[in-house]
Write an enzyme that holds these catalytic residues in place. Structure first.
Site, PDB file in Angstrom:
ATOM      1  N   LYS A  35       0.813  -1.227   0.000  1.00  0.00           N
ATOM      2  CA  LYS A  35       0.000   0.000   0.000  1.00  0.00           C
ATOM      3  C   LYS A  35       0.842   1.271   0.000  1.00  0.00           C
ATOM      4  O   LYS A  35       0.420   2.275  -0.552  1.00  0.00           O
ATOM      5  CB  LYS A  35      -0.969   0.005   1.179  1.00  0.00           C
ATOM      6  CG  LYS A  35      -0.305   0.151   2.522  1.00  0.00           C
ATOM      7  CD  LYS A  35      -1.299   0.014   3.664  1.00  0.00           C
ATOM      8  CE  LYS A  35      -0.619   0.301   4.979  1.00  0.00           C
ATOM      9  NZ  LYS A  35      -1.227  -0.417   6.090  1.00  0.00           N
ATOM     10  N   ARG A 128      -7.387  -0.142  17.190  1.00  0.00           N
ATOM     11  CA  ARG A 128      -7.852   0.076  15.830  1.00  0.00           C
ATOM     12  C   ARG A 128      -8.806  -1.082  15.558  1.00  0.00           C
ATOM     13  O   ARG A 128      -9.760  -1.244  16.304  1.00  0.00           O
ATOM     14  CB  ARG A 128      -6.677   0.201  14.838  1.00  0.00           C
ATOM     15  CG  ARG A 128      -7.091   0.963  13.565  1.00  0.00           C
ATOM     16  CD  ARG A 128      -5.954   1.169  12.580  1.00  0.00           C
ATOM     17  NE  ARG A 128      -5.680  -0.035  11.808  1.00  0.00           N
ATOM     18  CZ  ARG A 128      -4.757  -0.113  10.846  1.00  0.00           C
ATOM     19  NH1 ARG A 128      -4.002   0.942  10.561  1.00  0.00           N
ATOM     20  NH2 ARG A 128      -4.568  -1.229  10.182  1.00  0.00           N
TER      21      ARG A 128
HETATM   22  C1  LIG Z   1      -0.304  -1.122   6.702  1.00  0.00           C
HETATM   23  C2  LIG Z   1      -0.571  -2.412   7.369  1.00  0.00           C
HETATM   24  C3  LIG Z   1       0.472  -3.333   7.569  1.00  0.00           C
HETATM   25  C4  LIG Z   1       1.909  -3.033   7.210  1.00  0.00           C
HETATM   26  O1  LIG Z   1       2.487  -2.122   8.115  1.00  0.00           O
HETATM   27  P1  LIG Z   1       4.056  -1.745   8.046  1.00  0.00           P
HETATM   28  O2  LIG Z   1       4.290  -0.993   9.285  1.00  0.00           O
HETATM   29  O3  LIG Z   1       4.242  -0.940   6.808  1.00  0.00           O
HETATM   30  O4  LIG Z   1       4.800  -3.033   7.999  1.00  0.00           O
HETATM   31  C5  LIG Z   1       0.156  -4.553   8.154  1.00  0.00           C
HETATM   32  N1  LIG Z   1      -1.104  -4.842   8.523  1.00  0.00           N
HETATM   33  C6  LIG Z   1      -2.132  -3.979   8.345  1.00  0.00           C
HETATM   34  C7  LIG Z   1      -3.501  -4.372   8.797  1.00  0.00           C
HETATM   35  C8  LIG Z   1      -1.901  -2.749   7.767  1.00  0.00           C
HETATM   36  O5  LIG Z   1      -2.921  -1.887   7.601  1.00  0.00           O
END
Ligand SMILES: *Cc1c(COP(=O)(O)O)cnc(C)c1O
Length: 355
Positions: A35, A128
């Site tokens: 993302k 969250r």
């Molecule tokens: C964005 C996200 C991740 C990845 O997070 P990083 O800190 O970039 O490794 C993993 N799980 C969820 C649910 C996310 O939204």
């Protein structure tokens, strides 16, 4: 064309491979999170070459563009009920915490003669997404009996909203919940997902037994763990570099002249008078980037502010002589990479086999 984001794909593959191997040695599979680069196909290919076990993204638009890699696609953000058909068509698995949504996904999947995988998120304190642990036994049986749904596993997300650090206590709780679910319902969970880049530091000490997956974005692309923001040994922090061009270079005051009211964003700024300084304006702004999360490659340059389309630098101490038309380079932190990837005004250039 400038501004541009220069992406070194070999460094992305190296970072991915390094982390996938380290995790794999401890029985942990890695979903590569795409993302932060908006599902860029070339960067995703570099992550796939590094051995990720699945492609994970929070947006359906990105997952739809990444269908040709032959890997499971995982939707990270809880699906909207309104996108259930889209999710079933273009994601193999989604993270979920709401039964109504799981049921909507199940209806869409059953209607298409498919199964959609569900990872149930457990909230272990970061506040969250996720069900609270005491709701596990009212939720799991409902998922298990939903047509069209395969209950793939459970997961947790930490250090995102609440800043809660993954540790042996909360991840131990996740592992215990997994064991309890397996024993109670006589099933095996394929995925017990212990979080994101902030959980990486626990690889060294050992993640609680039973956890077999991490979802890694920032650690792969920027070579940083996210508990303390430390660089990860053996990875590159500069796979992504921003280049922006100087459009004005002048010696000016450091303290604005006139009565100071609001800036372009409604803030009331304050300034320190440092006398005259050599100031450069580069053609990029808040519409494209988060200036606070940029690091000039030249340590003698300081970012002093930005409006929508202009970023102002103090180049008094710069190591090179700056001229109008020169291109300055910046390293990135997460917020900058996310915004730059999203901005259509920023060219994306990949360095790959030519080097
Ligand atoms: C964005 C996200 C991740 C990845 O997070 P990083 O800190 O970039 O490794 C993993 N799980 C969820 C649910 C996310 O939204």
């Amino acid at each position: 064309m400038y501004p541009r984001l220069v992406i070194d794909l070999k460094k992305v593959t190296h970072n991915t491979r390094t982390l996938v191997q380290r995790a794999g040695d401890r029985g942990i599979g890695v979903y590569g999170v795409t993302k932060v680069h908006c599902g860029h196909p070339g960067i995703t290919a570099a992550m796939v070459a590094g051995g990720i076990a699945g492609i994970a993204d929070s947006r359906m638009e990105n997952l739809e563009a990444l269908k040709d890699f032959g890997l499971p696609r995982i939707l990270l953000r809880l699906p909207m009920v309104s996108e259930a058909a889209r999710v079933v068509a273009n994601a193999d698995i989604s993270l979920n915490s709401e039964l109504v949504t799981v049921q909507a996904l199940g209806r869409e999947a059953a209607a298409k003669g498919r199964t959609h995988g569900v990872i149930l998120m457990i909230d272990l304190g970061d506040l969250r997404e996720g069900i609270e642990p005491d709701k596990v036994h009212e939720t799991v049986p409902e998922i298990l009996k939903t047509d069209g749904i395969e209950f793939v596993g459970i997961g947790v997300n930490l250090t995102c909203y609440g800043g809660v650090i993954p540790d042996k206590t909360n991840l131990g709780e996740l592992a215990a919940i997994a064991g309890d679910i397996e024993a109670t319902y006589g099933i095996t969970l394929q995925v017990v997902s212990g979080g994101n880049s902030s959980s990486l530091y626990l690889l060294e000490e050992g993640l609680p037994k039973g956890i077999n997956n991490l979802r890694l974005g920032e650690a792969i692309v920027l070579g940083r763990e996210t508990k303390e923001g430390e660089a990860i040994a053996g990875t590159y922090q500069d796979a992504f570099i921003l280049e922006a061009q100087i459009i004005e270079l002048k010696e000016k005051d450091s303290y604005p002249r006139g009565t100071i009211g609001m800036d372009a964003f409604g803030n009331h700024p304050t300034y320190v008078d440092k006398g005259r300084m050599k100031r450069a304006i580069v053609a990029i702004g808040r519409q494209d980037v988060v200036p606070e999360s940029l690091i000039p490659c030249d340590p003698g340059i300081e970012i002093i502010g930005a409006s929508s389309d202009h970023m102002i630098l103090d180049v008094t101490g710069s190591q090179e002589t700056c001229r109008v038309g020169d291109v300055l380079s910046f390293r990135l932190a997460y917020g900058a990479l996310l915004a730059l990837s999203t901005s259509p005004y920023v060219e994306k250039t990949t360095l790959d086999e030519q080097r």
